[in-house]
Design an enzyme around this catalytic site. Sequence first.
Site, PDB file in Angstrom:
ATOM      1  N   MET A 199      11.871  24.312   3.970  1.00 22.22           N
ATOM      2  CA  MET A 199      11.054  23.583   2.995  1.00 22.22           C
ATOM      3  C   MET A 199      11.912  22.797   2.011  1.00 22.22           C
ATOM      4  SD  MET A 199       8.139  25.009   0.390  1.00 22.22           S
ATOM      5  CE  MET A 199       7.042  25.601   1.663  1.00 22.22           C
ATOM      6  N   LYS A 220       0.843  -1.196   0.000  1.00 18.68           N
ATOM      7  CA  LYS A 220       0.000   0.000   0.000  1.00 18.68           C
ATOM      8  C   LYS A 220       0.886   1.256   0.000  1.00 18.68           C
ATOM      9  CE  LYS A 220      -0.241  -0.344   5.037  1.00 18.68           C
ATOM     10  NZ  LYS A 220      -1.026  -0.904   6.171  1.00 18.68           N
ATOM     11  N   ARG A 255     -10.596  -0.987  14.778  1.00 23.19           N
ATOM     12  CA  ARG A 255     -10.434  -0.106  13.623  1.00 23.19           C
ATOM     13  C   ARG A 255     -11.294  -0.698  12.522  1.00 23.19           C
ATOM     14  NH1 ARG A 255      -4.475   0.987  11.109  1.00 23.19           N
ATOM     15  NH2 ARG A 255      -4.945  -1.057  10.258  1.00 23.19           N
ATOM     16  N   TYR A 291      16.291  29.721  10.018  1.00 27.96           N
ATOM     17  CA  TYR A 291      15.082  30.369  10.523  1.00 27.96           C
ATOM     18  C   TYR A 291      15.044  30.387  12.056  1.00 27.96           C
ATOM     19  CZ  TYR A 291      12.802  30.352   5.936  1.00 27.96           C
ATOM     20  OH  TYR A 291      12.457  30.580   4.639  1.00 27.96           O
TER      21      TYR A 291
HETATM   22  C1  LIG Z   1      -0.274  -1.928   6.806  1.00 28.46           C
HETATM   23  C2  LIG Z   1      -0.856  -3.212   7.223  1.00 28.46           C
HETATM   24  C3  LIG Z   1      -0.050  -4.361   7.330  1.00 28.46           C
HETATM   25  C4  LIG Z   1       1.455  -4.316   7.235  1.00 28.46           C
HETATM   26  O1  LIG Z   1       1.951  -3.846   8.460  1.00 28.46           O
HETATM   27  P1  LIG Z   1       3.515  -3.701   8.772  1.00 28.46           P
HETATM   28  O2  LIG Z   1       3.540  -3.295  10.186  1.00 28.46           O
HETATM   29  O3  LIG Z   1       4.021  -2.635   7.866  1.00 28.46           O
HETATM   30  O4  LIG Z   1       4.141  -5.005   8.516  1.00 28.46           O
HETATM   31  C5  LIG Z   1      -0.677  -5.560   7.595  1.00 28.46           C
HETATM   32  N1  LIG Z   1      -2.019  -5.631   7.784  1.00 28.46           N
HETATM   33  C6  LIG Z   1      -2.822  -4.550   7.715  1.00 28.46           C
HETATM   34  C7  LIG Z   1      -4.273  -4.685   7.935  1.00 28.46           C
HETATM   35  C8  LIG Z   1      -2.266  -3.294   7.441  1.00 28.46           C
HETATM   36  O5  LIG Z   1      -3.049  -2.216   7.399  1.00 28.46           O
END
Ligand SMILES: *Cc1c(COP(=O)(O)O)cnc(C)c1O
Length: 350
Positions: free
Chosen positions: A292, A39, A131, A244
């Site tokens: 930036m 992802k 979640r 800055y």
């Molecule tokens: C992002 C995610 C993972 C991978 O998690 P890592 O900690 O990066 O290995 C696995 N399962 C779900 C549901 C996720 O959202």
Amino acid sequence: MMHWQDADSIFEVRLQALQQNYLMLQGRASTADCAAVVKADAYGLGVGPVSKALADVGCASFFVAHVEEGIELRSVLPDVTIFVFHGVAERQVSLCVEHRLVPVLNSLEQVGLWRSVDAPAALHVDTGMERLGVPFDQVERVEGDFVCVMSHLACADTPEHALNQLQLERCLMLRERFAGIPLSVANSAGIFLGEAYHFDMVRPGCALYGVNPVLGMHMMQPVVRLVSHIVQVRSVEAGASVGYGGDAVSEEDRRIAVVPVGYADGYLRALSGKGLVSIGGVTVPIVGRVSMDLITVDVTGLDAGLQQAGQEVELLGEHVLVDDVAHLAGTIGYEVLTGLGKGRFSKVYI
Ligand SMILES: *Cc1c(COP(=O)(O)O)cnc(C)c1O
């Protein structure tokens, strides 16, 4: 989209290290299959080249968050299984079918929506993360056939946390309730919780990309090397401030190098006065605030030969570990990688 082929900075992705991390995790996962979570553009590394490299060493299942990410991945890998964590809305059903994406259904509503579709789906049951997923106490009401049942651990990076045990017990109940259907529970950290958590498929993300999923662990190979170059070096007299805010003052004379990477590139502003970079193998600190487009580093102690415009600067890599950068910024390696992955760098795959 602009191209950065002539950019001052290069975001190098070492595909061999990625593959070795995958094979190490697959080895750890004993009899379970090892999928890959790609992802967010493979955590910023680039979903196409990363996924191809993983498929080359035997990875056959991939997870993305969004349908659009799945469509992009499908254009690269026509034959692998692609799961979509966020499931499916009514308007996306035909896209999922067309691109052979397997939605992970997260609610009784999504399960109901998919029942009229003649294509595979997975089911996510929430065993304690609170979640995504069908709440554990609604599992009896789930009807349907799934190619995979999954759950997600909330505290896998903290092995002694009591929630791990509770989630494990609920997963064991899921295995009975959905007997015969592959069960997937462990993310990267979950793999290191031990065999009890592996079930049929593990799904690491961060560890593939060189983030050590458990605090203090040093098992994963760095995959990303971010290098830039000094654009200018200046002498700053004792008492003068750098950058800055005017608060980065020293009582000594200093040599300050300017490096063309900033928070617009995902170099976190929280690293102001805290971050470290490596020049010629020597670690030097960031002075003053991250701008930036620029950072300023103290090169006073370096050989004169290294205090030159054009000198290479490593911001992430073997000498500057992603976990250490994250710690200094008060965050996690995931945020460092996904941020820098969107930076104005030319990406190079080795
Ligand atoms: C992002 C995610 C993972 C991978 O998690 P890592 O900690 O990066 O290995 C696995 N399962 C779900 C549901 C996720 O959202």
